[in-house]
Design an enzyme around this catalytic site. Structure first.
Site, PDB file in Angstrom:
ATOM      1  N   ARG A  57       0.905  -6.094  13.059  1.00 48.09           N
ATOM      2  CA  ARG A  57       0.166  -5.333  13.890  1.00 48.09           C
ATOM      3  C   ARG A  57      -0.058  -6.410  15.063  1.00 48.09           C
ATOM      4  O   ARG A  57       0.101  -6.018  16.259  1.00 48.09           O
ATOM      5  CB  ARG A  57      -1.081  -4.839  13.458  1.00 48.09           C
ATOM      6  CG  ARG A  57      -0.821  -3.477  12.449  1.00 48.09           C
ATOM      7  CD  ARG A  57      -2.308  -2.858  12.308  1.00 48.09           C
ATOM      8  NE  ARG A  57      -2.086  -1.874  11.425  1.00 48.09           N
ATOM      9  CZ  ARG A  57      -2.919  -0.677  11.259  1.00 48.09           C
ATOM     10  NH1 ARG A  57      -3.951  -0.499  11.923  1.00 48.09           N
ATOM     11  NH2 ARG A  57      -2.425   0.376  10.210  1.00 48.09           N
TER      12      ARG A  57
ATOM     13  N   ARG B  32       2.305   1.128  10.528  1.00 48.21           N
ATOM     14  CA  ARG B  32       1.739   1.445   9.074  1.00 48.21           C
ATOM     15  C   ARG B  32       2.824   1.328   8.150  1.00 48.21           C
ATOM     16  O   ARG B  32       3.734   2.264   7.914  1.00 48.21           O
ATOM     17  CB  ARG B  32       1.100   3.051   9.108  1.00 48.21           C
ATOM     18  CG  ARG B  32       0.272   3.346   7.857  1.00 48.21           C
ATOM     19  CD  ARG B  32      -0.313   4.537   8.011  1.00 48.21           C
ATOM     20  NE  ARG B  32      -1.162   4.758   9.271  1.00 48.21           N
ATOM     21  CZ  ARG B  32      -2.525   4.244   9.115  1.00 48.21           C
ATOM     22  NH1 ARG B  32      -3.113   3.913   8.028  1.00 48.21           N
ATOM     23  NH2 ARG B  32      -3.257   4.386  10.084  1.00 48.21           N
TER      24      ARG B  32
ATOM     25  N   ARG C 271       1.023  -1.242   0.015  1.00 50.68           N
ATOM     26  CA  ARG C 271      -0.158   0.023  -0.107  1.00 50.68           C
ATOM     27  C   ARG C 271       0.913   1.416  -0.126  1.00 50.68           C
ATOM     28  O   ARG C 271       1.851   1.430   0.639  1.00 50.68           O
ATOM     29  CB  ARG C 271      -0.853   0.144   1.224  1.00 50.68           C
ATOM     30  CG  ARG C 271      -2.071  -0.900   1.181  1.00 50.68           C
ATOM     31  CD  ARG C 271      -2.836  -1.095   2.295  1.00 50.68           C
ATOM     32  NE  ARG C 271      -3.938  -2.185   2.363  1.00 50.68           N
ATOM     33  CZ  ARG C 271      -4.689  -2.607   3.513  1.00 50.68           C
ATOM     34  NH1 ARG C 271      -4.679  -1.628   4.149  1.00 50.68           N
ATOM     35  NH2 ARG C 271      -5.275  -3.818   3.146  1.00 50.68           N
TER      36      ARG C 271
ATOM     37  N   SER D  57     -10.246  -5.309  10.203  1.00 52.43           N
ATOM     38  CA  SER D  57     -11.568  -4.712   9.724  1.00 52.43           C
ATOM     39  C   SER D  57     -12.335  -5.549   8.858  1.00 52.43           C
ATOM     40  O   SER D  57     -11.671  -6.226   8.005  1.00 52.43           O
ATOM     41  CB  SER D  57     -11.172  -3.547   8.886  1.00 52.43           C
ATOM     42  OG  SER D  57     -12.314  -2.447   8.538  1.00 52.43           O
TER      43      SER D  57
ATOM     44  N   GLU E  58      -6.370  -0.306  15.806  1.00 56.98           N
ATOM     45  CA  GLU E  58      -7.065  -1.353  14.905  1.00 56.98           C
ATOM     46  C   GLU E  58      -6.142  -2.281  14.387  1.00 56.98           C
ATOM     47  O   GLU E  58      -5.114  -2.029  14.036  1.00 56.98           O
ATOM     48  CB  GLU E  58      -7.540  -0.453  13.572  1.00 56.98           C
ATOM     49  CG  GLU E  58      -8.043  -1.485  12.460  1.00 56.98           C
ATOM     50  CD  GLU E  58      -8.016  -0.951  11.310  1.00 56.98           C
ATOM     51  OE1 GLU E  58      -8.161  -1.632  10.186  1.00 56.98           O
ATOM     52  OE2 GLU E  58      -7.951   0.524  10.885  1.00 56.98           O
TER      53      GLU E  58
END
Length: 425
Positions: free
Chosen positions: A390, A276, A261, A351, A348
């Site tokens: 994560r 991230r 990403r 999701s 988070e």
């Protein structure tokens, strides 16, 4: 892609649904484009029908030696033959204009999704586990990790920011997490493990909704392919342009892949540490099901992701996202947020979204409902089960000791080759 028939039937409700996402009313514009497309199609069909009728009439006139009528019909056919390509092109242009508007629009939130414009509008619906207590000040993983093999400097030196180099037992821990997650999802939760392409064509990322609007979030190769941002793209597109023979039970798929990403919209966010990254690993969960099965399947997928956190004894909470904080393809999304002692906050880690038939319409993925004529669009769901990086961060921060070591969760010990504690170098 949104259902055009529903927009025709109730454009006001359609605009109201978009307004919950902060999107300006567009129903009237869509109906106008739809009318232009249908009018162009009608004109083209009428011209083609008249050309065929006139061509047949020429032979009849010639049989009657009616040369004048035959000549007039020939002239009409010649004119129609010249005009028809332009009429057909007008129809194609109108259809393309309509598709372009529809393709850029997000999904309509489900009725039970709370209103809100950002994460402040999200609603906590469940919580599991008790955050650990320390007799020392817990560190963030970015401070704890380098002595354990989380090498930010080497990753940045060769690739730039948001890349990390893992060494020794830290790399082993990352591998152990991915393998444990895959085993959990396949053996305990009924997902079929897949190995999928990491490079895909335009139509694949269009099908799952990243194109055309979110191209800047992706990486593109010099030959025009896209690096997948998640295995959702490859797994969901496995039913692209198919009529699924049997969907009496949901199709459940999972894959552990690298993900890529650009993080174009995340400038300044989580620049320290491993939260991230441009490149990371994730176990993705995808389900394809009938419309009537979506609620049960959403619950199953949420429980599948939560099961990993519980097995690792990582405290978390489940959040129902508000309309303004959901991804563009989702009708309803639950976020799982894991407790990070170093930050003193929930962050988070998964999701999990029900997309309705939004993606299936873009992919033309259908099934045959039992007892009905024709076909229906499938419903798709996707979620993380979990993001490996994560989860590694959560393991480090929740398992840290005063001397800088980290205790490995019991569920991972069979995967760690006898390593039970990460020791600082």
């Amino acid at each position: 892609m949104l259902d055009l028939r529903l927009i025709r039937d109730d454009p006001q409700s359609f605009d109201a649904g978009l307004a919950r996402r902060g999107v300006e009313p567009v129903g009237a514009r869509i109906l106008q484009l739809d009318e232009q497309r249908r009018a162009a199609a009608t004109s083209a069909q009428e011209a083609l029908a008249r050309r065929n009728e006139a061509s047949k009439a020429i032979g009849q006139a010639m049989a009657k030696s009616d040369t004048a009528t035959a000549d007039a019909l020939k002239a009409e056919v010649a004119t129609l033959k010249t005009d028809l390509p332009a009429l057909e092109q007008t129809e194609r242009d109108a259809a393309a204009g309509l598709d372009a508007v529809l393709a850029a629009l997000p999904n309509i939130p489900a009725a039970d999704v709370p209103d809100g414009t950002d994460e402040a509008g999200n609603v906590e619906v469940a919580r599991w586990g008790t955050p650990p207590e320390f007799d020392f000040t817990p560190k963030e993983h970015a401070d704890l990790g380098p002595a354990l093999g989380l090498d930010f400097e080497t990753g940045a030196a060769m690739s730039g920011t948001r890349f990390t180099f893992l060494r020794g037992p830290m790399a082993r821990l990352s591998r152990a997490l991915g393998q444990f997650m895959l085993d959990h999802q396949t053996s305990a939760r009924g997902y079929t493990e897949c190995v999928v392409p990491l490079l895909v064509r335009d139509e694949a990322v269009y099908g799952t909704g990243q194109l055309p609007k979110f191209a800047e979030d992706l990486f593109r190769t010099t030959d025009g392919r896209w690096l997948i941002p998640t295995a959702e793209v490859s797994l969901t597109n496995s039913v692209r342009e198919q009529i699924i023979a049997d969907l009496s039970a949901p199709i459940r798929l999972t894959a552990l892949t690298p993900c890529f990403r650009s993080e174009a919209g995340a400038a300044g966010r989580d620049t320290r540490g491993y939260i991230r990254q441009h490149q990371f690993e994730k176990v993705e969960l995808v389900s394809i099901c009938r419309a009537e099965d979506h609620a049960a399947e959403h619950a199953h997928m949420v429980a599948s992701a939560e099961g990993v956190l519980e097995a690792l004894d990582l405290p978390y909470r489940r959040m129902l996202l508000c309309a303004g904080d959901m991804g563009a393809t989702a009708k309803r999304t639950f976020d799982l947020e894991v407790w990070l002692p170093g930050q003193g906050a929930y962050r988070e880690i998964s999701s999990i979204s029900w997309c309705g038939d939004y993606q299936a319409r873009r992919m033309n993925a259908r099934y045959r409902p039992e007892g009905q004529k024709g076909t229906a669009f499938a419903h798709t769901l996707n979620g993380s089960g979990l993001a490996v990086g994560r989860t590694l961060v959560a393991v480090l921060e929740n398992g840290q000791q005063a001397d800088g070591s980290v205790i490995i969760p019991a569920a991972l010990k069979p995967y760690m080759g006898g390593i039970e504690v990460l020791e600082p170098a």
